[in-house]
Design a protein around this motif. Structure first.
Motif, PDB file in Angstrom:
ATOM      1  N   HIS A  66       5.159  13.372   9.230  1.00  0.00           N
ATOM      2  CA  HIS A  66       4.812  12.027   8.765  1.00  0.00           C
ATOM      3  C   HIS A  66       5.621  11.674   7.517  1.00  0.00           C
ATOM      4  N   LEU A  67       5.826  12.637   6.651  1.00  0.00           N
ATOM      5  CA  LEU A  67       6.631  12.416   5.449  1.00  0.00           C
ATOM      6  C   LEU A  67       8.061  12.035   5.841  1.00  0.00           C
ATOM      7  N   GLN A  68       8.613  12.696   6.844  1.00  0.00           N
ATOM      8  CA  GLN A  68       9.955  12.339   7.341  1.00  0.00           C
ATOM      9  C   GLN A  68       9.961  10.915   7.895  1.00  0.00           C
ATOM     10  N   GLU A  69       8.921  10.549   8.634  1.00  0.00           N
ATOM     11  CA  GLU A  69       8.840   9.201   9.188  1.00  0.00           C
ATOM     12  C   GLU A  69       8.787   8.153   8.072  1.00  0.00           C
ATOM     13  N   ILE A  70       8.058   8.454   7.008  1.00  0.00           N
ATOM     14  CA  ILE A  70       7.980   7.534   5.866  1.00  0.00           C
ATOM     15  C   ILE A  70       9.350   7.381   5.223  1.00  0.00           C
ATOM     16  N   ASP A  71      10.056   8.494   5.027  1.00  0.00           N
ATOM     17  CA  ASP A  71      11.392   8.435   4.426  1.00  0.00           C
ATOM     18  C   ASP A  71      12.355   7.625   5.289  1.00  0.00           C
ATOM     19  N   ILE A  72      12.249   7.765   6.602  1.00  0.00           N
ATOM     20  CA  ILE A  72      13.089   6.982   7.515  1.00  0.00           C
ATOM     21  C   ILE A  72      12.729   5.499   7.411  1.00  0.00           C
ATOM     22  N   ALA A  73      11.440   5.192   7.293  1.00  0.00           N
ATOM     23  CA  ALA A  73      11.015   3.791   7.146  1.00  0.00           C
ATOM     24  C   ALA A  73      11.564   3.198   5.850  1.00  0.00           C
ATOM     25  N   ILE A  74      11.570   3.976   4.782  1.00  0.00           N
ATOM     26  CA  ILE A  74      12.122   3.509   3.510  1.00  0.00           C
ATOM     27  C   ILE A  74      13.629   3.271   3.639  1.00  0.00           C
ATOM     28  N   GLU A  75      14.324   4.144   4.351  1.00  0.00           N
ATOM     29  CA  GLU A  75      15.759   3.940   4.612  1.00  0.00           C
ATOM     30  C   GLU A  75      15.979   2.657   5.405  1.00  0.00           C
ATOM     31  N   ARG A  76      15.134   2.398   6.411  1.00  0.00           N
ATOM     32  CA  ARG A  76      15.254   1.171   7.202  1.00  0.00           C
ATOM     33  C   ARG A  76      14.989  -0.056   6.333  1.00  0.00           C
ATOM     34  N   LEU A  77      14.066   0.069   5.405  1.00  0.00           N
ATOM     35  CA  LEU A  77      13.770  -1.031   4.488  1.00  0.00           C
ATOM     36  C   LEU A  77      15.008  -1.369   3.658  1.00  0.00           C
ATOM     37  N   HIS A  78      15.668  -0.339   3.125  1.00  0.00           N
ATOM     38  CA  HIS A  78      16.887  -0.543   2.332  1.00  0.00           C
ATOM     39  C   HIS A  78      18.027  -1.117   3.178  1.00  0.00           C
ATOM     40  N   ALA A  79      18.080  -0.711   4.445  1.00  0.00           N
ATOM     41  CA  ALA A  79      19.149  -1.170   5.336  1.00  0.00           C
ATOM     42  C   ALA A  79      18.879  -2.570   5.888  1.00  0.00           C
ATOM     43  N   GLY A  80      17.663  -3.070   5.675  1.00  0.00           N
ATOM     44  CA  GLY A  80      17.327  -4.391   6.186  1.00  0.00           C
ATOM     45  C   GLY A  80      16.885  -4.396   7.639  1.00  0.00           C
ATOM     46  N   THR A  81      16.590  -3.225   8.195  1.00  0.00           N
ATOM     47  CA  THR A  81      16.178  -3.144   9.597  1.00  0.00           C
ATOM     48  C   THR A  81      14.700  -2.823   9.756  1.00  0.00           C
ATOM     49  N   TYR A  82      13.990  -2.675   8.639  1.00  0.00           N
ATOM     50  CA  TYR A  82      12.555  -2.393   8.712  1.00  0.00           C
ATOM     51  C   TYR A  82      11.862  -3.593   9.359  1.00  0.00           C
ATOM     52  N   GLY A  83      10.946  -3.287  10.290  1.00  0.00           N
ATOM     53  CA  GLY A  83      10.200  -4.352  10.945  1.00  0.00           C
ATOM     54  C   GLY A  83      10.880  -4.886  12.187  1.00  0.00           C
ATOM     55  N   THR A  84      12.011  -4.280  12.556  1.00  0.00           N
ATOM     56  CA  THR A  84      12.722  -4.661  13.775  1.00  0.00           C
ATOM     57  C   THR A  84      12.608  -3.511  14.763  1.00  0.00           C
ATOM     58  N   CYS A  85      12.211  -3.829  15.981  1.00  0.00           N
ATOM     59  CA  CYS A  85      12.038  -2.814  17.015  1.00  0.00           C
ATOM     60  C   CYS A  85      13.375  -2.142  17.322  1.00  0.00           C
TER      61      CYS A  85
END
Length: 115
Positions: A66-85
């Motif tokens: 789960h910690l890895q998944e959170i870190d990946i979500a934070i990376e997606r947030l920085h990349a501007g892809t968070y919230g996109t399927c």
């Protein structure tokens, strides 16, 4: 975006605390099994200790994942892809992200993946 980042950071801190607690529990179970002459095969308590060690170990692995998944979500947030399927490239519903902030797929794609 700031509230999303704060939500992910809070979830990360909670997961780190849970992981620390679980690691302490795992270490305690291992120490307890070392302090006894438990023979898992012949001692009635041995099976319990082995089960507890296995169960806590599984919880540790889940928390680490789960910690890895959170870190990946934070990376997606920085990349501007968070919230996109990741499958259909459509937006992931806000309700899904509220319930599961690490979601990588929309409800439709997640449901079709389970079939």
């Amino acid at each position: 975006m700031d509230s999303t980042r704060a939500r992910l950071e809070l979830e990360r801190q909670e997961t780190l605390r849970r992981l620390a607690d679980l690691t302490g529990s795992f270490d305690a179970v291992v120490a307890a099994s070392r302090d006894t002459n438990a023979d898992d095969e012949h001692d009635p308590e041995g099976a319990t200790i082995a089960f507890e060690r296995s169960q806590v170990g599984a919880f540790v692995r889940q928390a680490e994942q789960h910690l890895q998944e959170i870190d990946i979500a934070i990376e997606r947030l920085h990349a501007g892809t968070y919230g996109t399927c990741e499958r259909c490239r459509e937006p992931i519903g806000e309700g899904r992200l509220e319930a599961r902030p690490v979601a990588r797929t929309c409800i439709r794609c997640a449901a079709s993946n389970r079939r």
